[in-house]
Design a protein around this motif. Structure first.
Motif, PDB file in Angstrom:
ATOM      1  N   LYS B  54       0.972  -1.398  -0.071  1.00 47.23           N
ATOM      2  CA  LYS B  54      -0.115   0.218   0.023  1.00 47.23           C
ATOM      3  C   LYS B  54       0.923   1.023  -0.382  1.00 47.23           C
ATOM      4  CE  LYS B  54      -1.892  -1.265   4.276  1.00 47.23           C
ATOM      5  NZ  LYS B  54      -1.054  -2.456   4.210  1.00 47.23           N
ATOM      6  N   SER B  55       2.045   0.979   1.275  1.00 43.77           N
ATOM      7  CA  SER B  55       2.896   2.708   0.465  1.00 43.77           C
ATOM      8  C   SER B  55       3.464   2.230  -0.342  1.00 43.77           C
ATOM      9  CB  SER B  55       3.489   2.347   2.098  1.00 43.77           C
ATOM     10  OG  SER B  55       2.915   1.806   3.033  1.00 43.77           O
ATOM     11  N   THR B  56       3.899   1.521  -0.679  1.00 44.57           N
ATOM     12  CA  THR B  56       4.723   1.158  -2.378  1.00 44.57           C
ATOM     13  C   THR B  56       3.865   2.356  -3.392  1.00 44.57           C
ATOM     14  OG1 THR B  56       5.468  -0.252  -1.658  1.00 44.57           O
ATOM     15  CG2 THR B  56       5.438   0.501  -3.836  1.00 44.57           C
ATOM     16  N   LEU B 168      -2.008  10.104   2.394  1.00 44.16           N
ATOM     17  CA  LEU B 168      -2.538   9.712   3.628  1.00 44.16           C
ATOM     18  C   LEU B 168      -2.203   8.504   3.752  1.00 44.16           C
ATOM     19  CD1 LEU B 168      -5.063  11.786   3.747  1.00 44.16           C
ATOM     20  CD2 LEU B 168      -4.438  12.145   5.591  1.00 44.16           C
ATOM     21  N   ASP B 169      -0.510   8.360   4.572  1.00 42.32           N
ATOM     22  CA  ASP B 169      -0.376   6.563   4.926  1.00 42.32           C
ATOM     23  C   ASP B 169      -0.832   6.710   6.329  1.00 42.32           C
ATOM     24  OD1 ASP B 169       1.184   4.087   4.452  1.00 42.32           O
ATOM     25  OD2 ASP B 169       2.422   4.531   3.931  1.00 42.32           O
ATOM     26  N   GLU B 170      -1.212   5.942   6.054  1.00 40.72           N
ATOM     27  CA  GLU B 170      -1.654   5.782   7.832  1.00 40.72           C
ATOM     28  C   GLU B 170      -1.671   6.896   8.555  1.00 40.72           C
ATOM     29  OE1 GLU B 170      -0.415   1.973   8.752  1.00 40.72           O
ATOM     30  OE2 GLU B 170      -0.172   0.814   6.861  1.00 40.72           O
ATOM     31  N   PRO B 171      -2.285   7.386   8.501  1.00 37.87           N
ATOM     32  CA  PRO B 171      -1.605   9.104   9.552  1.00 37.87           C
ATOM     33  C   PRO B 171      -2.169   9.323  10.714  1.00 37.87           C
ATOM     34  CG  PRO B 171      -3.957   9.227   8.174  1.00 37.87           C
ATOM     35  CD  PRO B 171      -3.417   7.977   8.106  1.00 37.87           C
TER      36      PRO B 171
END
Ligand code: ATP
Ligand code: MG
Lengths: 264, 264
Positions: B54-56, B168-171
Motif C-alpha cells: 500500500k505504501s509503495t 495519507l499513509d496510515e496517518p
C-alpha cells in the motif's frame, strides 16, 4: 521553594566529588610532608597553591595567550569542519576516497606535526592555532557528518515533494537536524583544542610578551620550579573547563526548546 | 508561475493508475498490475494486509518512487519520474515535524519552499492551523505537543498549499481511538469544503468505511486489487453513521474480503 530545592539538589549532587577532592588534597599534603619528598619531584598541594597565588598575574596572562590560540583554533575547526562534513555528505564518492585518510591523519600525534608547522609558518600564534585546529577538527567533522547523513528520510522526501533546492534542504533541514551532533562534536573539540594549543606551545611557542601556558610549563620545568609546573597545569585545566562550559551553555541555549538532550 | 494561482482553492484532480507493478531489487514484488481510476474529488481508502504494498503504491502516486511498469496519470497527464508534482501533498504515518520550529513555522515550510512571500505565508499558515483547531498552540514546539496535536500540525502542513491531491499513509494509526475518530471527522470536513481528491491508506476497516466514498481492497503481497467497493453513505457523516445499516453491511463485506487474505 523550587530554588531552595535546586540548591539542596546541587549540594546533594556535589558533595561526594568535593569531599573526594578535600580528602585527596589533605592526604597528598600529609604524605608528602611525612615522607619529606623533594620539592622539585612532587610539590605539596600547599606549595602549588602558593605558586598559583604568587604567579597569578603571569599565569593569567599565559592563560589568555593559550586561550586565544585555542579559541581561534576551535572557531576555525568548527567552520572548516562543518564545511568539510557538508562536502563529504554530498559527494559520497569523495567521502569514500577521503575519509580513510582523515581517520589516519587523526591518529598522527600533533607533537609530530608541530615541527613541520614551525618550518612552514614559523614559531608563534599561527602554528599554535593550527595545532589546536588539527586536534579539534576531527570530532567536529565526524559528528557533523553523522548528523547530516541521518536526516529523517521522510522529511527529505517532503522537501523533495515541494521542489526544495539543494541549498534550502541544507539550510532549512539538514544543518538544523545535525545541530545536536555539531554541538556534541564541539563539546569534545573544546577540551582537545586546549590540549592542542599547549602541545603546540611546547614546540612552537615563543617567549616574547605573554608566553602561553605551554611555554610557562617548559620554563618552570627548566628552572626546577615543579610547583609552578603544577600551577600552570591547573590553569590549563581551568581553561579547558571554561571552554567546555561555554560550548555546553551555547548548546543548551540553542537546543533547549526542541532537543531531548537539553530538555528539563 | 504565480504562487497565488498555484495554491488557490482548487477542486481535486483525477488520478488514473494503469497496470502499475513494482519490483524491488529484482525480487521483492510489491505491486502486481494495479489499475484504479479515481475521479476528481473522490475520497478513496486503500485497505490490505500489512506489507502488501500500500505504501509503495502511494509513494508511486506521489512521485517518490517509480513504478517498474505501468503508468500514472494525473488529470490525464502522464507523470514522468522526477516531475515535480505541485498540488500533491503527502501525510506520513508519524507527524515528521521539524522539532526546532514552532507549530506556525512548521506549517509555513511548504510555502517557504515554494517561494510564497512572507506576509501571505503567515496568513495561509494561520488559516490552515485554525482549520485543524490548533490556533492556541502556534508558538509551541513539537516536543510540547501531544501525539494527536502533532498529527494535526502535520495535516495543516499538508493542507497549507491547498493541494488538489492529498495522500495519507496510515496517518492516525499511532493515535488512540478517540483522537483518531476526532481527526477522522476533521479530515472529512476539510475534504468536503476543499473538494480535493483524497487517497487514504489505513488498516482500520471502520475508519475506511466511515471516511470514504470508495474502498479498494488489496491482496497479500504482491498487491493485486481484490475488490473495489462503493460506499453509498450520505456525505454528512457523524457518530451515528457508524451504526447505520449501510455502514455495518459494508464493513462486514470488507471484513469478508480481507479475511480471505489472512486465512488463505
Ligand atoms: N525500498 C524498498 N526496498 C525493498 N523492498 C521494499 C522497499 N520498500 C518496501 N519494500 C517491500 O515491499 C513490500 C510492500 O511494502 P509496503 O511498505 O508498500 O507495504 P504496506 O502495504 O504499506 O505495509 P504496512 O501496512 O505494514 O505499512 C514489503 O514486503 C516491503 O518489505
Ligand atoms: Mg505502509
Amino acid at each position: 521553594m523550587s530554588r531552595a530545592g535546586a540548591i539542596v539538589r546541587a549540594v546533594r549532587a556535589a558533595w561526594p566529588p568535593v569531599l573526594m577532592l578535600v580528602v585527596m588534597v589533605l592526604a597528598g599534603e600529609l604524605i608528602i610532608r611525612a615522607c619529606d619528598v623533594e620539592e622539585y619531584l612532587v610539590p605539596a598541594p600547599s606549595a602549588v597553591l602558593k605558586a598559583l597565588v604568587d604567579s597569578r598575574r603571569e599565569l593569567f596572562g599565559s592563560m589568555l595567550t593559550t586561550a586565544s590560540a585555542a579559541m581561534m583554533g576551535m572557531a576555525c575547526a568548527t567552520v572548516l569542519g562543518i564545511l568539510i562534513a557538508i562536502l563529504l555528505s554530498t559527494a559520497r564518492l569523495v567521502q569514500r576516497a577521503v575519509y580513510p585518510y582523515m581517520v589516519f591523519f587523526q591518529t598522527v600525534p600533533v607533537v609530530a606535526i608541530a615541527p613541520v608547522l614551525v618550518i612552514w609558518f614559523g614559531p608563534g600564534l599561527h602554528s599554535v592555532t593550527i595545532c589546536a585546529l588539527i586536534v579539534a577538527i576531527f570530532p567536529i567533522i565526524a559528528n557533523t557528518l553523522t548528523g547530516l547523513l541521518s536526516t529523517d528520510p521522510a522529511l527529505r522526501e517532503m522537501f523533495h515533494l515541494y521542489g526544495a533546492s539543494w541549498w534550502s534542504t541544507l539550510w532549512k533541514l539538514r544543518l538544523p537536524s545535525a545541530l545536536p551532533n555539531i554541538v556534541t562534536g564541539m563539546r569534545i573539540a573544546s577540551g582537545l583544542s586546549v590540549i592542542g594549543a599547549i602541545v603546540g606551545e611546547f614546540v612552537a611557542g615563543v617567549l616574547q610578551g605573554n608566553a602561553g601556558l605551554g611555554v610557562e610549563v617548559m620554563i618552570a620545568k627548566r628552572i626546577g620550579r615543579t610547583d609552578l609546573v603544577f600551577a600552570a597545569i591547573l590553569a590549563a585545566s581551568a581553561l579547558g573547563l571554561v571552554m567546555f562550559g561555554a560550548i555546553n551553555l551555547a548548546g543548551h541555549l540553542l537546543l533547549r526548546r526542541w532537543h531531548a538532550s537539553e530538555r528539563n | 508561475m504565480s504562487v497565488a494561482a498555484e495554491i488557490s482553492h482548487g477542486t481535486g484532480v483525477s488520478v488514473s493508475i494503469t497496470s502499475v507493478s513494482k519490483v524491488y531489487d529484482g525480487d521483492v514484488q510489491a505491486l502486481q498490475s494495479v489499475s484504479l481510476d479515481i475521479p476528481a474529488g473522490q475520497f478513496l481508502s486503500i485497505l490490505g494486509p500489512s506489507g502488501c504494498g500500500k505504501s509503495t503504491l502511494l509513494r508511486i502516486i506521489a512521485g517518490l518512487d517509480e513504478p517498474s511498469t505501468g503508468e500514472i496519470r494525473i488529470d490525464g497527464v502522464l507523470q514522468r519520474p522526477g516531475d515535480r508534482r505541485t498540488g500533491t501533498a503527502f501525510v506520513f504515518q508519524d507527524a515528521h515535524l521539524l522539532p526546532w520550529r514552532t507549530v506556525l513555522r512548521n506549517v509555513e515550510v511548504p510555502l517557504e519552499l515554494l517561494g510564497t512571500p512572507r506576509q501571505r505565508r503567515r496568513e495561509l499558515a494561520m488559516h490552515a492551523i485554525e482549520e485543524v483547531g490548533l490556533a492556541d498552540a502556534i508558538r509551541r514546539y513539537p516536543a510540547q505537543l501531544s501525539g494527536g496535536m502533532r498529527m494535526r500540525v502535520s495535516l495543516a502542513r499538508a493542507l497549507v498549499t491547498r493541494p488538489k491531491l492529498l495522500l495519507l499513509d496510515e496517518p492516525f494509526a499511532a493515535l488512540d481511538e478517540f483522537t483518531r475518530q476526532n481527526l477522522d471527522e476533521q479530515l472529512l470536513a476539510l475534504w468536503q469544503h476543499t473538494g480535493m481528491t483524497v487517497i487514504f491508506v489505513t488498516h482500520s476497516i471502520a475508519e475506511a468505511v466511515f471516511l470514504s466514498q470508495r474502498a479498494a481492497v488489496f491482496s497479500r503481497r504482491p498487491a493485486r486489487l481484490l475488490d473495489d467497493i462503493a460506499i453509498p453513505l450520505p456525505a454528512n457523516r457523524t457518530i451515528e453513521t457508524r451504526s447505520d445499516p449501510v455502514f455495518v453491511e459494508i464493513a462486514r463485506q470488507v471484513q469478508q474480503v480481507m479475511k480471505g487474505q489472512v486465512d488463505e
